[in-house]
Design a protein around this motif. Structure first.
Motif, mmCIF file in Angstrom:
data_model
loop_
_atom_site.group_PDB
_atom_site.id
_atom_site.type_symbol
_atom_site.label_atom_id
_atom_site.label_comp_id
_atom_site.label_asym_id
_atom_site.label_seq_id
_atom_site.Cartn_x
_atom_site.Cartn_y
_atom_site.Cartn_z
ATOM 1 N N GLU A 145 -17.832 -6.658 -9.416
ATOM 2 C CA GLU A 145 -16.563 -7.009 -8.776
ATOM 3 C C GLU A 145 -15.696 -5.774 -8.572
ATOM 4 O OE1 GLU A 145 -14.679 -9.997 -11.150
ATOM 5 O OE2 GLU A 145 -16.269 -11.472 -10.833
ATOM 6 N N VAL A 146 -15.631 -4.917 -9.576
ATOM 7 C CA VAL A 146 -14.840 -3.693 -9.463
ATOM 8 C C VAL A 146 -15.418 -2.803 -8.357
ATOM 9 C CG1 VAL A 146 -14.230 -1.553 -10.669
ATOM 10 C CG2 VAL A 146 -13.989 -3.745 -11.826
ATOM 11 N N ASN A 147 -16.737 -2.714 -8.279
ATOM 12 C CA ASN A 147 -17.360 -1.919 -7.226
ATOM 13 C C ASN A 147 -17.041 -2.480 -5.846
ATOM 14 O OD1 ASN A 147 -18.502 0.029 -8.824
ATOM 15 N ND2 ASN A 147 -20.472 -0.997 -9.000
ATOM 16 N N LYS A 148 -17.034 -3.812 -5.730
ATOM 17 C CA LYS A 148 -16.721 -4.448 -4.454
ATOM 18 C C LYS A 148 -15.280 -4.134 -4.046
ATOM 19 C CE LYS A 148 -16.879 -8.986 -2.247
ATOM 20 N NZ LYS A 148 -17.147 -10.408 -2.460
ATOM 21 N N LYS A 149 -14.341 -4.261 -5.005
ATOM 22 C CA LYS A 149 -12.940 -3.942 -4.718
ATOM 23 C C LYS A 149 -12.783 -2.467 -4.364
ATOM 24 C CE LYS A 149 -10.935 -7.552 -7.633
ATOM 25 N NZ LYS A 149 -10.144 -7.821 -8.838
ATOM 26 N N LEU A 150 -13.507 -1.619 -5.062
ATOM 27 C CA LEU A 150 -13.441 -0.188 -4.795
ATOM 28 C C LEU A 150 -13.944 0.132 -3.392
ATOM 29 C CD1 LEU A 150 -12.751 2.537 -6.099
ATOM 30 C CD2 LEU A 150 -15.116 2.679 -6.866
ATOM 31 N N LYS A 151 -15.014 -0.522 -2.973
ATOM 32 C CA LYS A 151 -15.520 -0.317 -1.612
ATOM 33 C C LYS A 151 -14.498 -0.782 -0.582
ATOM 34 C CE LYS A 151 -20.446 -0.480 -2.601
ATOM 35 N NZ LYS A 151 -21.707 -1.198 -2.391
ATOM 36 N N GLN A 152 -13.826 -1.912 -0.839
ATOM 37 C CA GLN A 152 -12.802 -2.394 0.084
ATOM 38 C C GLN A 152 -11.652 -1.390 0.182
ATOM 39 O OE1 GLN A 152 -11.741 -6.205 -1.519
ATOM 40 N NE2 GLN A 152 -13.459 -7.289 -0.521
ATOM 41 N N LYS A 153 -11.197 -0.877 -0.958
ATOM 42 C CA LYS A 153 -10.101 0.107 -0.958
ATOM 43 C C LYS A 153 -10.534 1.380 -0.233
ATOM 44 C CE LYS A 153 -6.922 -2.047 -3.244
ATOM 45 N NZ LYS A 153 -5.651 -2.390 -2.645
ATOM 46 N N GLN A 155 -12.684 1.580 2.179
ATOM 47 C CA GLN A 155 -12.713 1.249 3.604
ATOM 48 C C GLN A 155 -11.292 1.280 4.173
ATOM 49 O OE1 GLN A 155 -15.515 0.919 5.259
ATOM 50 N NE2 GLN A 155 -14.455 0.629 7.189
ATOM 51 N N GLN A 156 -10.321 0.721 3.436
ATOM 52 C CA GLN A 156 -8.929 0.740 3.891
ATOM 53 C C GLN A 156 -8.421 2.178 3.995
ATOM 54 O OE1 GLN A 156 -6.834 -1.668 1.056
ATOM 55 N NE2 GLN A 156 -7.471 -3.621 1.981
ATOM 56 N N LEU A 157 -8.720 2.998 3.011
ATOM 57 C CA LEU A 157 -8.304 4.404 3.048
ATOM 58 C C LEU A 157 -8.939 5.134 4.224
ATOM 59 C CD1 LEU A 157 -8.352 5.454 -0.711
ATOM 60 C CD2 LEU A 157 -6.369 5.274 0.774
ATOM 61 N N LYS A 158 -10.183 4.827 4.523
ATOM 62 C CA LYS A 158 -10.847 5.454 5.663
ATOM 63 C C LYS A 158 -10.164 5.050 6.960
ATOM 64 C CE LYS A 158 -15.374 5.964 7.852
ATOM 65 N NZ LYS A 158 -14.863 5.798 9.188
ATOM 66 N N GLN A 159 -9.801 3.784 7.090
ATOM 67 C CA GLN A 159 -9.099 3.332 8.297
ATOM 68 C C GLN A 159 -7.749 4.032 8.434
ATOM 69 O OE1 GLN A 159 -8.891 -0.901 7.858
ATOM 70 N NE2 GLN A 159 -11.019 -1.236 8.519
ATOM 71 N N ILE A 160 -7.025 4.163 7.324
ATOM 72 C CA ILE A 160 -5.720 4.838 7.362
ATOM 73 C C ILE A 160 -5.900 6.303 7.758
ATOM 74 C CG2 ILE A 160 -3.795 5.624 5.927
ATOM 75 C CD1 ILE A 160 -4.069 2.979 4.371
ATOM 76 N N MET A 161 -6.919 6.966 7.194
ATOM 77 C CA MET A 161 -7.153 8.368 7.546
ATOM 78 C C MET A 161 -7.519 8.510 9.013
ATOM 79 S SD MET A 161 -8.915 10.019 4.059
ATOM 80 C CE MET A 161 -10.516 9.734 4.644
ATOM 81 N N ASP A 162 -8.323 7.584 9.533
ATOM 82 C CA ASP A 162 -8.669 7.631 10.957
ATOM 83 C C ASP A 162 -7.429 7.440 11.827
ATOM 84 O OD1 ASP A 162 -11.334 8.071 10.397
ATOM 85 O OD2 ASP A 162 -11.913 5.953 10.590
ATOM 86 N N GLN A 163 -6.545 6.503 11.440
ATOM 87 C CA GLN A 163 -5.320 6.282 12.206
ATOM 88 C C GLN A 163 -4.434 7.524 12.170
ATOM 89 O OE1 GLN A 163 -3.646 2.778 10.420
ATOM 90 N NE2 GLN A 163 -5.040 1.361 11.493
ATOM 91 N N LEU A 164 -4.296 8.137 10.989
ATOM 92 C CA LEU A 164 -3.502 9.361 10.884
ATOM 93 C C LEU A 164 -4.103 10.494 11.721
ATOM 94 C CD1 LEU A 164 -2.454 9.482 7.130
ATOM 95 C CD2 LEU A 164 -0.955 9.278 9.091
#
Length: 179
Positions: A145-153, A155-164
C-alpha cells in the motif's frame, strides 16, 4: 618450485625423511581443499592456454603454413594436454583424500547451521509460525500500500514538474519574442 635441502647439509641423514613423514601426517582437510582449489585454478589456466593455442593455430586447409611453427605449436599443445591430464589426476587424488577424511563425519542438517534467537526462551511451534506468517503477510500488504501511494505521489510530482517545465518554456519563448 623450491628444492628440498640436502640431507647432509645441516641435518642428520635420517632427519629429512622423518620431516617428510611428519609433514604428510599434518595435511588436514582444509589444506587439501586449498590444494584442490589451486589445482582447479591451474586447470582453468591451462585450459585457457590450450584454447589460446588452438585459436592461433592455423588449420592445414591448403593454405601454406610453416611446418616448424606448426610443429612447435603442436608440441606446446601436447605438453599442455599432458600437464592438464596430470592436474586432473592430482585433483582426483585430493578429492578422494578429502572424502576419506570426511567419511566418519555425521552430516549436519542445514537448518541447524542457521542461528536464530528464540523469543522468551520458548520453542517455535505451529502457532508461533502461523502468527509470524500472518504478521509477515500484513506487513507485506502494508508495504504494498505504501509503495502504491508512493508511486501515485511520484506521478503527481512528475506532472507538476512537466507543467512547470512547459510554463518556463513558454515564459522564455515570450521573453525571446519581446526582444
Amino acid at each position: 618450485m623450491s628444492t628440498p635441502p640436502l640431507a647432509g647439509a645441516s641435518m642428520p641423514p635420517g632427519a629429512f625423511s622423518g620431516t617428510q613423514a611428519q609433514a604428510a601426517r599434518e595435511v588436514n582437510t582444509a589444506s587439501l581443499c586449498r590444494i584442490g582449489q589451486e589445482t582447479v585454478q591451474d586447470i582453468v589456466f591451462r585450459t585457457m592456454e590450450i584454447f589460446q593455442l588452438l585459436r592461433n593455430m592455423q588449420l592445414p586447409n591448403g593454405v601454406t603454413y610453416h611446418t616448424g611453427t606448426y610443429q612447435d605449436r603442436l608440441g606446446k599443445l601436447q605438453e599442455h594436454l599432458r600437464q592438464l591430464s596430470i592436474l586432473f589426476r592430482k585433483l582426483r587424488l585430493v578429492y578422494d583424500k578429502c572424502n576419506e577424511n570426511c567419511a566418519g563425519l555425521d552430516p549436519v542438517p542445514i537448518e541447524q547451521l542457521i542461528p536464530y534467537v528464540e523469543e522468551d526462551g520458548s520453542k517455535h511451534d505451529d502457532r508461533g509460525a502461523a502468527s509470524q506468517l500472518r504478521f509477515a503477510s500484513e506487513e507485506r500488504r502494508e508495504i504494498m500500500e505504501v509503495n502504491k501511494k508512493l508511486k501515485q505521489k511520484n506521478q503527481q510530482l512528475k506532472q507538476i514538474m512537466d507543467q512547470l517545465r512547459n510554463l518556463i518554456w513558454d515564459i522564455n519563448a515570450m521573453l525571446a519574442m519581446r526582444n
